[in-house]
Design an enzyme around this catalytic site. Structure first.
Site, mmCIF file in Angstrom:
data_model
loop_
_atom_site.group_PDB
_atom_site.id
_atom_site.type_symbol
_atom_site.label_atom_id
_atom_site.label_comp_id
_atom_site.label_asym_id
_atom_site.label_seq_id
_atom_site.Cartn_x
_atom_site.Cartn_y
_atom_site.Cartn_z
ATOM 1 N N PRO A 1 0.800 -1.223 0.000
ATOM 2 C CG PRO A 1 -0.160 -1.099 2.128
ATOM 3 C CD PRO A 1 0.573 -2.027 1.206
ATOM 4 C CG ASN A 2 -0.298 4.374 1.227
ATOM 5 O OD1 ASN A 2 -1.276 4.819 0.655
ATOM 6 N ND2 ASN A 2 -0.344 3.954 2.486
ATOM 7 C CB ALA B 1 1.291 0.341 6.319
ATOM 8 C CG ASN C 1 8.359 -1.798 0.464
ATOM 9 O OD1 ASN C 1 7.683 -1.817 1.487
ATOM 10 N ND2 ASN C 1 8.986 -0.714 0.045
ATOM 11 C CG HIS D 1 10.986 -1.801 4.659
ATOM 12 N ND1 HIS D 1 9.618 -1.732 4.586
ATOM 13 C CD2 HIS D 1 11.284 -2.953 5.303
ATOM 14 C CE1 HIS D 1 9.097 -2.801 5.174
ATOM 15 N NE2 HIS D 1 10.087 -3.558 5.611
ATOM 16 C CD GLU E 1 10.739 -6.949 6.032
ATOM 17 O OE1 GLU E 1 9.967 -6.101 6.517
ATOM 18 O OE2 GLU E 1 11.292 -7.832 6.716
ATOM 19 N NE ARG F 1 3.116 7.305 2.308
ATOM 20 C CZ ARG F 1 3.541 6.183 2.835
ATOM 21 N NH1 ARG F 1 4.091 5.258 2.065
ATOM 22 N NH2 ARG F 1 3.417 5.952 4.119
ATOM 23 N NE ARG G 1 9.534 6.392 8.487
ATOM 24 C CZ ARG G 1 8.584 6.111 7.636
ATOM 25 N NH1 ARG G 1 8.719 5.111 6.787
ATOM 26 N NH2 ARG G 1 7.485 6.823 7.604
ATOM 27 C CE1 TYR H 1 8.409 5.335 2.870
ATOM 28 C CE2 TYR H 1 7.053 7.302 3.065
ATOM 29 C CZ TYR H 1 7.416 6.058 3.520
ATOM 30 O OH TYR H 1 6.808 5.524 4.626
#
Length: 145
Positions: A11-12, A78, A75, A101, A99, A19, A108, A24
């Site tokens: 998502p996103n 969320a 990735n 990111h 994985e 964003r 964070r 990012y």
């Protein structure tokens, strides 16, 4: 091409470039895809590149790895921090999982420090922006060699 890899984005990630660019970066998802395709070609890897904002679609894509791909770079956005369903689907994959990111999730918010993706993954690459994916592709090539 020797191997086929699914790169799965959650998502996103379709909003990359607009964003929170301070976190990012300014590259779009299309830019990210082009970087991945170019690097994969150097490694003789064929890519399937998928993005979805829907948990069930991500689970379906993960399940497809079992029969259609040699490995998975994910990735989960969320959902990394919330989805037992994605974790369970990943646990059924008998192929390498990495994985990724874009940001360093450990710099964070505390809720981002736990990932349901990490346990089934061979490794985690975070904090290098788009280069996180390039590093993951190189690592995947090594895992499959």
């Amino acid at each position: 091409m020797n191997h086929t890899i699914l790169i799965l984005n959650g998502p996103n990630l379709n909003m990359l470039g607009s964003r929170e660019p301070e976190i990012y970066g300014t590259q779009t998802l299309d830019d990210l895809q082009q970087v991945c395709i170019a690097h994969a070609a150097l490694l003789s890897i064929a890519l399937t590149f998928v993005q979805s904002n829907h948990e069930g679609e991500l689970v379906d894509a993960i399940q497809s790895v079992r029969s259609a791909h040699d490995g998975l770079i994910i990735n989960a956005g969320a959902f990394s921090h919330t989805s037992v369903a994605i974790h369970d689907a990943l646990m059924m994959v008998d192929k390498p999982i990495i994985e990724v990111h874009l940001s360093n999730i450990f710099q964070r918010e505390a809720f981002r420090h736990h990932s349901y993706v990490s346990r089934p993954a061979k490794g985690v690459i975070c904090g290098f922006g788009v280069n996180s994916y390039v590093l993951a592709l190189s690592a995947m090539k090594d895992l499959l060699s």
